[in-house]
Every structure is written in C-alpha cells, then in structure tokens.
Design a protein around this motif. Structure first.
Motif, PDB file in Angstrom:
ATOM      1  N   LEU A 112       0.860  -1.179   0.000  1.00  9.91           N
ATOM      2  CA  LEU A 112       0.000   0.000   0.000  1.00  9.91           C
ATOM      3  C   LEU A 112       0.897   1.229   0.000  1.00  9.91           C
ATOM      4  CD1 LEU A 112      -2.633  -1.005   2.713  1.00  9.91           C
ATOM      5  CD2 LEU A 112      -2.571  -1.624   0.293  1.00  9.91           C
ATOM      6  N   HIS A 113       0.716   2.098  -0.996  1.00  7.96           N
ATOM      7  CA  HIS A 113       1.573   3.268  -1.167  1.00  7.96           C
ATOM      8  C   HIS A 113       0.853   4.546  -0.747  1.00  7.96           C
ATOM      9  CE1 HIS A 113       4.705   1.224  -3.541  1.00  7.96           C
ATOM     10  NE2 HIS A 113       3.702   0.459  -3.933  1.00  7.96           N
ATOM     11  N   GLN A 114       1.639   5.491  -0.265  1.00  6.02           N
ATOM     12  CA  GLN A 114       1.106   6.781   0.160  1.00  6.02           C
ATOM     13  C   GLN A 114       0.720   7.653  -1.027  1.00  6.02           C
ATOM     14  OE1 GLN A 114       3.513   8.626   3.143  1.00  6.02           O
ATOM     15  NE2 GLN A 114       2.477  10.572   2.989  1.00  6.02           N
ATOM     16  N   TYR A 172       2.154   4.019  -7.248  1.00  2.00           N
ATOM     17  CA  TYR A 172       3.137   3.276  -6.454  1.00  2.00           C
ATOM     18  C   TYR A 172       4.260   4.154  -5.908  1.00  2.00           C
ATOM     19  CZ  TYR A 172       0.968   0.213  -9.927  1.00  2.00           C
ATOM     20  OH  TYR A 172       0.088  -0.390 -10.774  1.00  2.00           O
ATOM     21  N   GLY A 173       3.954   5.357  -5.509  1.00  2.60           N
ATOM     22  CA  GLY A 173       4.983   6.268  -5.013  1.00  2.60           C
ATOM     23  C   GLY A 173       4.889   6.535  -3.526  1.00  2.60           C
ATOM     24  N   GLY A 174       5.930   7.137  -3.007  1.00  2.00           N
ATOM     25  CA  GLY A 174       5.975   7.560  -1.613  1.00  2.00           C
ATOM     26  C   GLY A 174       6.208   6.423  -0.644  1.00  2.00           C
ATOM     27  N   LYS A 175       6.033   6.726   0.625  1.00  2.00           N
ATOM     28  CA  LYS A 175       6.189   5.706   1.659  1.00  2.00           C
ATOM     29  C   LYS A 175       5.178   4.588   1.435  1.00  2.00           C
ATOM     30  CE  LYS A 175       7.978   8.746   5.269  1.00  2.00           C
ATOM     31  NZ  LYS A 175       8.214   9.937   4.482  1.00  2.00           N
ATOM     32  N   TYR A 176       5.478   3.407   2.021  1.00  2.00           N
ATOM     33  CA  TYR A 176       4.580   2.271   1.817  1.00  2.00           C
ATOM     34  C   TYR A 176       4.606   1.339   3.015  1.00  2.00           C
ATOM     35  CZ  TYR A 176       8.799  -0.382   0.587  1.00  2.00           C
ATOM     36  OH  TYR A 176      10.028  -0.982   0.603  1.00  2.00           O
ATOM     37  N   ASP A 184      -6.063  -1.954  12.468  1.00  4.32           N
ATOM     38  CA  ASP A 184      -5.844  -0.560  12.858  1.00  4.32           C
ATOM     39  C   ASP A 184      -4.518  -0.112  12.258  1.00  4.32           C
ATOM     40  OD1 ASP A 184      -5.274   1.846  14.097  1.00  4.32           O
ATOM     41  OD2 ASP A 184      -5.724   1.137  16.120  1.00  4.32           O
ATOM     42  N   MET A 185      -4.577   0.747  11.258  1.00  9.51           N
ATOM     43  CA  MET A 185      -3.372   1.163  10.550  1.00  9.51           C
ATOM     44  C   MET A 185      -2.682   2.357  11.207  1.00  9.51           C
ATOM     45  SD  MET A 185      -4.564   0.379   6.650  1.00  9.51           S
ATOM     46  CE  MET A 185      -3.152   1.164   5.939  1.00  9.51           C
ATOM     47  N   SER A 186      -2.999   2.633  12.466  1.00  8.45           N
ATOM     48  CA  SER A 186      -2.383   3.775  13.127  1.00  8.45           C
ATOM     49  C   SER A 186      -0.993   3.465  13.680  1.00  8.45           C
ATOM     50  CB  SER A 186      -3.290   4.307  14.244  1.00  8.45           C
ATOM     51  OG  SER A 186      -3.432   3.357  15.270  1.00  8.45           O
ATOM     52  N   ARG A 187      -0.600   2.200  13.757  1.00 11.59           N
ATOM     53  CA  ARG A 187       0.748   1.831  14.215  1.00 11.59           C
ATOM     54  C   ARG A 187       1.242   0.645  13.407  1.00 11.59           C
ATOM     55  NH1 ARG A 187       3.460   3.706  17.919  1.00 11.59           N
ATOM     56  NH2 ARG A 187       4.416   1.765  18.587  1.00 11.59           N
ATOM     57  N   VAL A 188       1.876   0.947  12.276  1.00 11.64           N
ATOM     58  CA  VAL A 188       2.378  -0.097  11.382  1.00 11.64           C
ATOM     59  C   VAL A 188       3.829   0.205  10.996  1.00 11.64           C
ATOM     60  CG1 VAL A 188       0.109  -0.706  10.443  1.00 11.64           C
ATOM     61  CG2 VAL A 188       1.451   1.099   9.361  1.00 11.64           C
ATOM     62  N   HIS A 189       4.523  -0.789  10.471  1.00 15.11           N
ATOM     63  CA  HIS A 189       5.891  -0.620   9.983  1.00 15.11           C
ATOM     64  C   HIS A 189       5.842   0.036   8.607  1.00 15.11           C
ATOM     65  CE1 HIS A 189       7.814  -2.925  13.175  1.00 15.11           C
ATOM     66  NE2 HIS A 189       6.743  -3.705  13.128  1.00 15.11           N
ATOM     67  N   ILE A 190       6.469   1.197   8.476  1.00 16.29           N
ATOM     68  CA  ILE A 190       6.441   1.976   7.239  1.00 16.29           C
ATOM     69  C   ILE A 190       7.840   2.018   6.632  1.00 16.29           C
ATOM     70  CG2 ILE A 190       5.975   4.257   6.244  1.00 16.29           C
ATOM     71  CD1 ILE A 190       3.994   4.715   8.544  1.00 16.29           C
ATOM     72  N   TYR A 191       7.880   1.963   5.306  1.00 17.36           N
ATOM     73  CA  TYR A 191       9.135   2.029   4.566  1.00 17.36           C
ATOM     74  C   TYR A 191       9.126   3.258   3.666  1.00 17.36           C
ATOM     75  CZ  TYR A 191       9.631  -2.674   6.261  1.00 17.36           C
ATOM     76  OH  TYR A 191       9.728  -3.752   7.090  1.00 17.36           O
ATOM     77  N   ASN A 192      10.319   3.844   3.465  1.00 19.61           N
ATOM     78  CA  ASN A 192      10.477   4.964   2.542  1.00 19.61           C
ATOM     79  C   ASN A 192      10.406   4.453   1.107  1.00 19.61           C
ATOM     80  OD1 ASN A 192      10.988   7.147   4.454  1.00 19.61           O
ATOM     81  ND2 ASN A 192      12.871   6.023   4.921  1.00 19.61           N
ATOM     82  N   ALA A 193      10.200   5.361   0.160  1.00 21.58           N
ATOM     83  CA  ALA A 193      10.092   4.992  -1.254  1.00 21.58           C
ATOM     84  C   ALA A 193      11.327   4.240  -1.740  1.00 21.58           C
ATOM     85  CB  ALA A 193       9.858   6.230  -2.112  1.00 21.58           C
ATOM     86  N   ASP A 194      12.504   4.510  -1.157  1.00 19.58           N
ATOM     87  CA  ASP A 194      13.728   3.825  -1.585  1.00 19.58           C
ATOM     88  C   ASP A 194      13.906   2.459  -0.933  1.00 19.58           C
ATOM     89  OD1 ASP A 194      14.504   4.391   1.042  1.00 19.58           O
ATOM     90  OD2 ASP A 194      16.143   5.740   0.465  1.00 19.58           O
ATOM     91  N   SER A 231      -2.927   5.618  -1.206  1.00 20.74           N
ATOM     92  CA  SER A 231      -3.378   6.177  -2.480  1.00 20.74           C
ATOM     93  C   SER A 231      -3.263   5.226  -3.647  1.00 20.74           C
ATOM     94  CB  SER A 231      -2.580   7.451  -2.797  1.00 20.74           C
ATOM     95  OG  SER A 231      -2.866   8.460  -1.863  1.00 20.74           O
ATOM     96  N   SER A 232      -2.435   4.160  -3.516  1.00 26.06           N
ATOM     97  CA  SER A 232      -2.324   3.163  -4.579  1.00 26.06           C
ATOM     98  C   SER A 232      -1.834   1.850  -3.973  1.00 26.06           C
ATOM     99  CB  SER A 232      -1.362   3.628  -5.686  1.00 26.06           C
ATOM    100  OG  SER A 232      -0.054   3.826  -5.192  1.00 26.06           O
TER     101      SER A 232
END
Length: 133
Positions: free
Chosen positions: A85-87, A91-95, A106-116, A130-131
């Motif tokens: 799931l991309h921000q 398919y861009g941004g954090k995911y 509950d998506m308020s506390r999940v492991h997030i990765y940067n676009a790279d 968003s995508s």
C-alpha cells in the motif's frame, strides 16, 4: 407556460441523472472480503465501506478513481501474495507491506518504509493509502 415546460424538462433530467448514478458502496464486514481478494476498509476493525483492490494479485494503481484515496483504516489480504500500500498514486511515496493472509485492523501503528525501501519506522498509515501493488 414556458416556465412550466422548463420545470418539467429539468425534473425529467434530474430523474434520469439519478437513475444513472452508481449507488454508494454499502457498509461491509471482514466476512465480505472473499478468497483471493485484498480489501480496504474506510473504518477500523474492517468496518465501513469496503473496496476490493486486488483479485488474485491484480494491482490497483490509483484509489482516487474509486473515491478511496486517503481513507483506508484497515486492510485484509486474503490472497496468496503480499501487497504493498503506497502513500502516493502510481506506487509512489512511503509504503507498508501486507503479507499474504495478513489482516491489519488498525493502521495507526504499522511498519512503514520509505520509497527507496529503507525502513522509516512504526507510525500511522491511517488515511494515507493512495495506490496498491
């Protein structure tokens, strides 16, 4: 007479337009997300409107087209493959990654990765999807 004809024509046009508009999605539950599907929910705990974004691994690039941009609060992955799931759209941004068979109530506390691909940390991804791919 002219204004009466206009009113009749306007009423007919509105009735026709109403007949062609799609109905709003109904409130769903976790049980509505079938085998092989990836489902996004507008509310926590798999409640509210639901959007099926993938069936058997087919991606969905832009949630704006479905009126589901930046509203996801929970997700179910009933498919055999992981999804991302991309921000941002396309398919861009954090995911975040949602593994095969995983549910996030509950998506308020999940492991997030940067676009790279580097790890961003644990934070909220609520109302940020968003995508998907």
């Amino acid at each position: 007479m002219r204004s009466r004809a206009f009113c009749v024509a306007a009423t007919a046009a509105l009735a026709l337009a109403g007949a062609t508009l799609p109905a709003a999605p109904a409130t769903a539950a976790a049980s509505d997300c079938g085998p092989g599907q990836v489902c996004l929910f507008k509310d926590y705990d798999y409640k509210g409107q639901m959007l099926v974004v993938a069936r058997f691994g087919l991606p969905h690039h832009d949630l704006k087209e479905d009126g589901f941009n930046d509203v996801t609060s929970s997700v179910i992955n009933n498919s055999a493959v992981g999804v991302r799931l991309h921000q941002d759209v396309w398919y861009g941004g954090k995911y975040i990654d949602v593994n095969a068979g995983e549910r996030i109530a509950d998506m308020s506390r999940v492991h997030i990765y940067n676009a790279d691909g580097s790890y961003f940390g644990v934070n909220t991804f609520n109302d940020r999807t968003s995508s998907t791919d």
